[in-house]
Design a protein around this motif. Structure first.
Motif, PDB file in Angstrom:
ATOM      1  N   GLY A  92      37.663  36.454  39.285  1.00 43.94           N
ATOM      2  CA  GLY A  92      36.357  37.011  38.976  1.00 43.94           C
ATOM      3  C   GLY A  92      35.560  36.211  37.967  1.00 43.94           C
ATOM      4  N   LYS A  93      35.979  34.990  37.698  1.00 41.95           N
ATOM      5  CA  LYS A  93      35.271  34.150  36.730  1.00 41.95           C
ATOM      6  C   LYS A  93      34.174  33.335  37.394  1.00 41.95           C
ATOM      7  N   GLN A  94      34.164  33.310  38.708  1.00 43.23           N
ATOM      8  CA  GLN A  94      33.159  32.566  39.461  1.00 43.23           C
ATOM      9  C   GLN A  94      32.616  33.465  40.556  1.00 43.23           C
ATOM     10  N   ALA A  95      31.318  33.463  40.745  1.00 42.18           N
ATOM     11  CA  ALA A  95      30.696  34.252  41.810  1.00 42.18           C
ATOM     12  C   ALA A  95      31.004  33.615  43.166  1.00 42.18           C
ATOM     13  N   ILE A  96      30.999  34.434  44.183  1.00 39.58           N
ATOM     14  CA  ILE A  96      31.245  33.961  45.545  1.00 39.58           C
ATOM     15  C   ILE A  96      29.905  33.604  46.171  1.00 39.58           C
TER      16      ILE A  96
ATOM     17  N   SER B 164      33.906  41.011  57.913  1.00 38.38           N
ATOM     18  CA  SER B 164      32.492  40.763  57.648  1.00 38.38           C
ATOM     19  C   SER B 164      32.342  40.007  56.339  1.00 38.38           C
ATOM     20  N   ALA B 165      31.466  39.003  56.335  1.00 38.14           N
ATOM     21  CA  ALA B 165      31.197  38.241  55.116  1.00 38.14           C
ATOM     22  C   ALA B 165      30.631  39.131  54.019  1.00 38.14           C
ATOM     23  N   GLU B 166      30.010  40.238  54.396  1.00 40.62           N
ATOM     24  CA  GLU B 166      29.403  41.152  53.430  1.00 40.62           C
ATOM     25  C   GLU B 166      30.434  41.728  52.459  1.00 40.62           C
ATOM     26  N   LEU B 167      31.687  41.834  52.874  1.00 43.84           N
ATOM     27  CA  LEU B 167      32.734  42.342  51.991  1.00 43.84           C
ATOM     28  C   LEU B 167      32.933  41.466  50.765  1.00 43.84           C
ATOM     29  N   PHE B 168      32.593  40.198  50.904  1.00 37.00           N
ATOM     30  CA  PHE B 168      32.862  39.227  49.850  1.00 37.00           C
ATOM     31  C   PHE B 168      31.632  38.933  48.992  1.00 37.00           C
ATOM     32  N   GLN B 169      30.577  39.698  49.158  1.00 33.47           N
ATOM     33  CA  GLN B 169      29.353  39.464  48.370  1.00 33.47           C
ATOM     34  C   GLN B 169      29.057  40.631  47.470  1.00 33.47           C
TER      35      GLN B 169
ATOM     36  N   SER C 263      35.620  45.353  44.093  1.00 32.48           N
ATOM     37  CA  SER C 263      34.872  44.108  43.942  1.00 32.48           C
ATOM     38  C   SER C 263      35.317  43.117  45.009  1.00 32.48           C
ATOM     39  N   PRO C 264      34.467  42.150  45.332  1.00 39.71           N
ATOM     40  CA  PRO C 264      34.864  41.120  46.298  1.00 39.71           C
ATOM     41  C   PRO C 264      36.135  40.391  45.860  1.00 39.71           C
ATOM     42  N   HIS C 265      36.282  40.200  44.557  1.00 41.80           N
ATOM     43  CA  HIS C 265      37.464  39.507  44.037  1.00 41.80           C
ATOM     44  C   HIS C 265      38.720  40.346  44.282  1.00 41.80           C
ATOM     45  N   ALA C 266      38.614  41.658  44.092  1.00 46.05           N
ATOM     46  CA  ALA C 266      39.743  42.553  44.336  1.00 46.05           C
ATOM     47  C   ALA C 266      40.100  42.574  45.822  1.00 46.05           C
TER      48      ALA C 266
END
Length: 132
Positions: free
Chosen positions: A108-112, A127-132, A73-76
């Motif tokens: 992980g309580k808030q979306a990026i 890449s910003a895509e990793l965080f979405q 996940s982006p959070h991980a």
């Protein structure tokens, strides 16, 4: 000084190892053992190196089909990057917003948001895509 590739020696290796698509766990274990022997050979010939490349490709194909890895996940990803770079949540305040926002995002309580993903990508040089 590179050694010339000996097709006859390569043919003998192919006959000895008989590389083929792996269809069972026992074949997988055998292929791994063969690859490990070749990897451990410090004086590996060009022919052995070519064979090793085939074995590794067959092993990777089997592993990708039988042991798929889920995408983190982006959070991980953020947690891992922070640990690897020994960062604290406070280090991301300028990028994310308040310390509360950083904490909720990392847990992980808030979306990026797209803007946060872009800022995180720039900060971590990814890449910003990793965080979405």
């Amino acid at each position: 000084m590179s050694l010339a590739f000996d097709k006859n020696a390569y043919g003998e290796l192919l006959a000895e190892y008989q590389p083929q698509v792996i269809t069972s766990e026992s074949e997988y274990d055998s292929m791994l053992a063969n690859a490990e022997r070749l990897i451990g050979n410090k004086n590996r010939s060009p022919e052995q190196t070519a064979l090793l490349k085939i074995l590794v490709r067959l092993i990777e194909e089997y592993e990708s089909k039988n042991y798929p890895m889920s995408k983190p996940s982006p959070h991980a990803i953020i947690q891992h990057l922070m640990e690897a770079r020994e960062l604290e949540q406070a280090d991301l305040v300028e990028i994310i917003g308040s310390l509360d926002d950083v904490s909720e995002l990392i847990n992980g309580k808030q979306a990026i948001s797209k803007e946060q993903a872009k800022a995180l990508g720039e900060f971590f040089h990814l890449s910003a895509e990793l965080f979405q």
